[in-house]
Design a protein around this motif. Structure first.
Motif, PDB file in Angstrom:
ATOM      1  N   ALA A  63      23.775   1.774  -0.555  1.00 42.50           N
ATOM      2  CA  ALA A  63      24.106   0.232  -1.242  1.00 42.50           C
ATOM      3  C   ALA A  63      23.194  -0.710  -0.778  1.00 42.50           C
ATOM      4  CB  ALA A  63      25.401   0.066  -1.217  1.00 42.50           C
ATOM      5  N   GLU A  64      22.894  -0.778   0.615  1.00 37.21           N
ATOM      6  CA  GLU A  64      22.148  -2.026   1.295  1.00 37.21           C
ATOM      7  C   GLU A  64      20.697  -1.508   0.911  1.00 37.21           C
ATOM      8  OE1 GLU A  64      23.546  -2.316   5.331  1.00 37.21           O
ATOM      9  OE2 GLU A  64      25.153  -3.786   4.663  1.00 37.21           O
ATOM     10  N   GLU A  65      20.406  -0.376   1.231  1.00 37.53           N
ATOM     11  CA  GLU A  65      19.007  -0.116   0.820  1.00 37.53           C
ATOM     12  C   GLU A  65      18.417  -0.389  -0.479  1.00 37.53           C
ATOM     13  OE1 GLU A  65      15.951   3.587   1.093  1.00 37.53           O
ATOM     14  OE2 GLU A  65      17.567   4.081   1.884  1.00 37.53           O
ATOM     15  N   MET A  66      19.371  -0.285  -1.471  1.00 36.44           N
ATOM     16  CA  MET A  66      18.879  -0.387  -2.707  1.00 36.44           C
ATOM     17  C   MET A  66      18.810  -1.776  -3.170  1.00 36.44           C
ATOM     18  SD  MET A  66      20.260   1.167  -6.485  1.00 36.44           S
ATOM     19  CE  MET A  66      21.646   0.095  -6.867  1.00 36.44           C
ATOM     20  N   LEU A  67      19.871  -2.810  -2.697  1.00 33.06           N
ATOM     21  CA  LEU A  67      19.728  -3.949  -2.890  1.00 33.06           C
ATOM     22  C   LEU A  67      18.657  -4.604  -2.272  1.00 33.06           C
ATOM     23  CD1 LEU A  67      21.111  -6.467  -4.187  1.00 33.06           C
ATOM     24  CD2 LEU A  67      22.719  -6.752  -1.684  1.00 33.06           C
ATOM     25  N   ASP A  68      18.331  -4.187  -1.048  1.00 36.37           N
ATOM     26  CA  ASP A  68      16.835  -4.838  -0.144  1.00 36.37           C
ATOM     27  C   ASP A  68      15.894  -4.440  -0.880  1.00 36.37           C
ATOM     28  OD1 ASP A  68      18.654  -5.907   1.790  1.00 36.37           O
ATOM     29  OD2 ASP A  68      18.302  -4.241   3.301  1.00 36.37           O
ATOM     30  N   PHE A  70      15.535  -3.790  -4.139  1.00 35.73           N
ATOM     31  CA  PHE A  70      15.478  -4.386  -5.169  1.00 35.73           C
ATOM     32  C   PHE A  70      14.990  -5.993  -5.323  1.00 35.73           C
ATOM     33  CE2 PHE A  70      18.213  -6.466  -9.048  1.00 35.73           C
ATOM     34  CZ  PHE A  70      17.409  -5.828 -10.147  1.00 35.73           C
ATOM     35  N   ARG A  71      15.641  -6.506  -4.202  1.00 36.77           N
ATOM     36  CA  ARG A  71      15.322  -7.802  -3.911  1.00 36.77           C
ATOM     37  C   ARG A  71      13.737  -7.891  -3.653  1.00 36.77           C
ATOM     38  NH1 ARG A  71      20.313  -8.939   0.145  1.00 36.77           N
ATOM     39  NH2 ARG A  71      21.622 -10.013  -1.463  1.00 36.77           N
ATOM     40  N   GLY A  72      13.317  -6.966  -2.830  1.00 34.29           N
ATOM     41  CA  GLY A  72      11.666  -6.766  -2.590  1.00 34.29           C
ATOM     42  C   GLY A  72      11.005  -6.985  -3.790  1.00 34.29           C
ATOM     43  N   ILE A  73      11.306  -5.660  -4.727  1.00 30.54           N
ATOM     44  CA  ILE A  73      10.586  -5.692  -6.018  1.00 30.54           C
ATOM     45  C   ILE A  73      10.478  -6.926  -6.997  1.00 30.54           C
ATOM     46  CG2 ILE A  73      10.814  -4.602  -8.385  1.00 30.54           C
ATOM     47  CD1 ILE A  73      12.113  -2.237  -6.898  1.00 30.54           C
ATOM     48  N   HIS A  74      11.692  -7.888  -6.784  1.00 24.81           N
ATOM     49  CA  HIS A  74      11.768  -9.131  -7.613  1.00 24.81           C
ATOM     50  C   HIS A  74      10.815 -10.107  -6.972  1.00 24.81           C
ATOM     51  CE1 HIS A  74      13.823  -8.068 -11.105  1.00 24.81           C
ATOM     52  NE2 HIS A  74      14.899  -7.631 -10.492  1.00 24.81           N
ATOM     53  N   ALA A  75      10.835 -10.009  -5.522  1.00 26.37           N
ATOM     54  CA  ALA A  75       9.892 -10.957  -4.768  1.00 26.37           C
ATOM     55  C   ALA A  75       8.512 -10.679  -5.140  1.00 26.37           C
ATOM     56  CB  ALA A  75      10.446 -11.105  -3.148  1.00 26.37           C
ATOM     57  N   GLN A  76       8.044  -9.500  -5.169  1.00 23.18           N
ATOM     58  CA  GLN A  76       6.683  -9.253  -5.697  1.00 23.18           C
ATOM     59  C   GLN A  76       6.599  -9.656  -6.964  1.00 23.18           C
ATOM     60  OE1 GLN A  76       4.367  -7.928  -3.275  1.00 23.18           O
ATOM     61  NE2 GLN A  76       2.993  -8.789  -4.995  1.00 23.18           N
ATOM     62  N   PHE A  77       7.400  -9.289  -7.919  1.00 26.05           N
ATOM     63  CA  PHE A  77       7.457  -9.728  -9.325  1.00 26.05           C
ATOM     64  C   PHE A  77       7.223 -11.380  -9.357  1.00 26.05           C
ATOM     65  CE2 PHE A  77       9.541 -11.245 -13.181  1.00 26.05           C
ATOM     66  CZ  PHE A  77       8.709 -10.854 -13.872  1.00 26.05           C
ATOM     67  N   TYR A  94      10.114  -1.751 -17.010  1.00 24.46           N
ATOM     68  CA  TYR A  94      10.379  -0.025 -17.119  1.00 24.46           C
ATOM     69  C   TYR A  94      10.125   0.588 -15.724  1.00 24.46           C
ATOM     70  CZ  TYR A  94      10.284  -0.494 -22.199  1.00 24.46           C
ATOM     71  OH  TYR A  94      10.667  -0.850 -23.537  1.00 24.46           O
ATOM     72  N   LEU A  95       9.329   0.223 -14.852  1.00 20.20           N
ATOM     73  CA  LEU A  95       9.460   1.003 -13.765  1.00 20.20           C
ATOM     74  C   LEU A  95      10.459   0.668 -12.805  1.00 20.20           C
ATOM     75  CD1 LEU A  95       5.499   0.550 -12.934  1.00 20.20           C
ATOM     76  CD2 LEU A  95       6.755   2.779 -13.473  1.00 20.20           C
ATOM     77  N   GLY A  96      11.045  -0.343 -12.840  1.00 16.51           N
ATOM     78  CA  GLY A  96      11.953  -1.113 -11.967  1.00 16.51           C
ATOM     79  C   GLY A  96      13.308  -0.189 -12.337  1.00 16.51           C
ATOM     80  N   THR A  97      13.544  -0.052 -13.643  1.00 20.24           N
ATOM     81  CA  THR A  97      14.720   0.549 -14.154  1.00 20.24           C
ATOM     82  C   THR A  97      14.521   1.955 -13.718  1.00 20.24           C
ATOM     83  OG1 THR A  97      14.848  -0.879 -16.210  1.00 20.24           O
ATOM     84  CG2 THR A  97      15.951   0.946 -16.124  1.00 20.24           C
ATOM     85  N   ASP A  98      13.579   2.587 -14.238  1.00 24.69           N
ATOM     86  CA  ASP A  98      13.190   4.132 -13.864  1.00 24.69           C
ATOM     87  C   ASP A  98      13.647   4.224 -12.133  1.00 24.69           C
ATOM     88  OD1 ASP A  98      12.721   4.379 -16.458  1.00 24.69           O
ATOM     89  OD2 ASP A  98      10.430   4.495 -15.986  1.00 24.69           O
ATOM     90  N   TRP A  99      12.932   3.580 -11.471  1.00 26.51           N
ATOM     91  CA  TRP A  99      13.341   3.670  -9.905  1.00 26.51           C
ATOM     92  C   TRP A  99      14.611   3.631  -9.852  1.00 26.51           C
ATOM     93  CZ3 TRP A  99      15.333  -0.273  -7.235  1.00 26.51           C
ATOM     94  CH2 TRP A  99      15.634  -0.317  -5.739  1.00 26.51           C
ATOM     95  N   MET A 100      15.369   2.339  -9.993  1.00 21.77           N
ATOM     96  CA  MET A 100      17.042   2.270  -9.941  1.00 21.77           C
ATOM     97  C   MET A 100      17.649   3.394 -10.308  1.00 21.77           C
ATOM     98  SD  MET A 100      19.288  -1.050 -10.197  1.00 21.77           S
ATOM     99  CE  MET A 100      18.566  -1.859  -8.892  1.00 21.77           C
ATOM    100  N   ALA A 132      22.897 -10.890  -9.981  1.00 21.73           N
ATOM    101  CA  ALA A 132      22.340 -12.255  -9.689  1.00 21.73           C
ATOM    102  C   ALA A 132      20.684 -12.319  -9.464  1.00 21.73           C
ATOM    103  CB  ALA A 132      23.029 -12.861  -8.425  1.00 21.73           C
ATOM    104  N   VAL A 133      20.135 -11.258  -8.845  1.00 20.42           N
ATOM    105  CA  VAL A 133      18.840 -10.893  -8.456  1.00 20.42           C
ATOM    106  C   VAL A 133      18.130 -11.072  -9.620  1.00 20.42           C
ATOM    107  CG1 VAL A 133      17.154  -9.550  -7.775  1.00 20.42           C
ATOM    108  CG2 VAL A 133      19.162  -9.991  -6.064  1.00 20.42           C
ATOM    109  N   GLU A 134      18.533 -10.112 -10.901  1.00 22.29           N
ATOM    110  CA  GLU A 134      17.938 -10.073 -11.973  1.00 22.29           C
ATOM    111  C   GLU A 134      17.861 -11.292 -12.768  1.00 22.29           C
ATOM    112  OE1 GLU A 134      16.536  -6.746 -14.907  1.00 22.29           O
ATOM    113  OE2 GLU A 134      16.665  -7.269 -12.798  1.00 22.29           O
TER     114      GLU A 134
END
Length: 199
Positions: A63-68, A70-77, A94-100, A132-134
């Motif tokens: 759970a913590e790895e996925m949240l971290d 996910f935050r990183g993906i959005h920071a890059q975005f 689309y890539l973010g959804t597929d990865w998750m 909240a990140v989304e």
């Protein structure tokens, strides 16, 4: 930790996962878990001091790895936003959804516990953290385009996007079926954004 101790710990966790899935966190019983794992309650408490610690052991790392991540993906975005076109935004989404989805299915039991059986734990708010990140990403994207969007609308859209994932997990869909469902959901959602905001 000795080999025997590690084997015992693993057996307790396997039995606990089944117990939490069947009864939920609040109704799960440590004595039943010990009995199913064929250990004394004292031996089990040597490994896990209480029920919350045991639940954490099952879900915390993925759970913590996925949240971290996910935050990183959005920071890059957010960093890339000035140079992104709508097509690039769509591809990134689309890539973010597929990865998750792939990540969740690689750790399926942990996320099934979080999404379906975490009432009474600190993990019950995990989904809200993802939402909240989304939401912040939506605010950044529409702010870049000079558009004002109601906060509640963004919250509802972000929450509904995650609900697709939750439904796939809670209905125990195969990964292949979940991919098909999410592919339809992605096209449906993107068509809505294009229509509503004339993107």
């Amino acid at each position: 930790m000795s080999v025997n101790s590690q084997i015992t710990r693993t057996r307790i966790m396997e039995c606990a996962s089944k117990e939490f899935m069947e009864y939920g966190y609040q109704s799960a019983n440590m004595r039943r878990i010990a009995q199913a794992a064929n250990v004394t309650t004292g031996a089990m408490y040597n490994h896990f001091s209480n029920k919350a610690v045991l639940f954490d052991a099952l879900v915390q790392a993925p759970a913590e790895e996925m949240l971290d991540r996910f935050r990183g993906i959005h920071a890059q975005f957010k960093a890339d936003l000035p140079k992104l076109t709508f097509v690039h935004m769509k591809e990134t989404a689309y890539l973010g959804t597929d990865w998750m989805l792939e990540y969740i299915y690689a750790h399926f039991e942990a996320f099934r516990l979080i999404f379906c059986r975490s009432e009474g734990t600190r993990w019950v708010s995990y989904l809200e953290e993802l939402i909240a990140v989304e939401e912040r990403a939506y605010c950044d994207a529409f702010g870049k385009r000079g558009r004002r969007v109601e906060d509640m609308f963004l919250h509802i859209i972000a929450a509904s996007g995650f609900q697709y994932l939750v439904e796939c997990v809670s209905h125990d869909l195969s990964y292949e079926k979940a991919v098909a469902v999410l592919d339809s959901a992605k096209r449906f959602s993107m068509a809505g954004w294009q229509e509503l905001f004339k993107l």
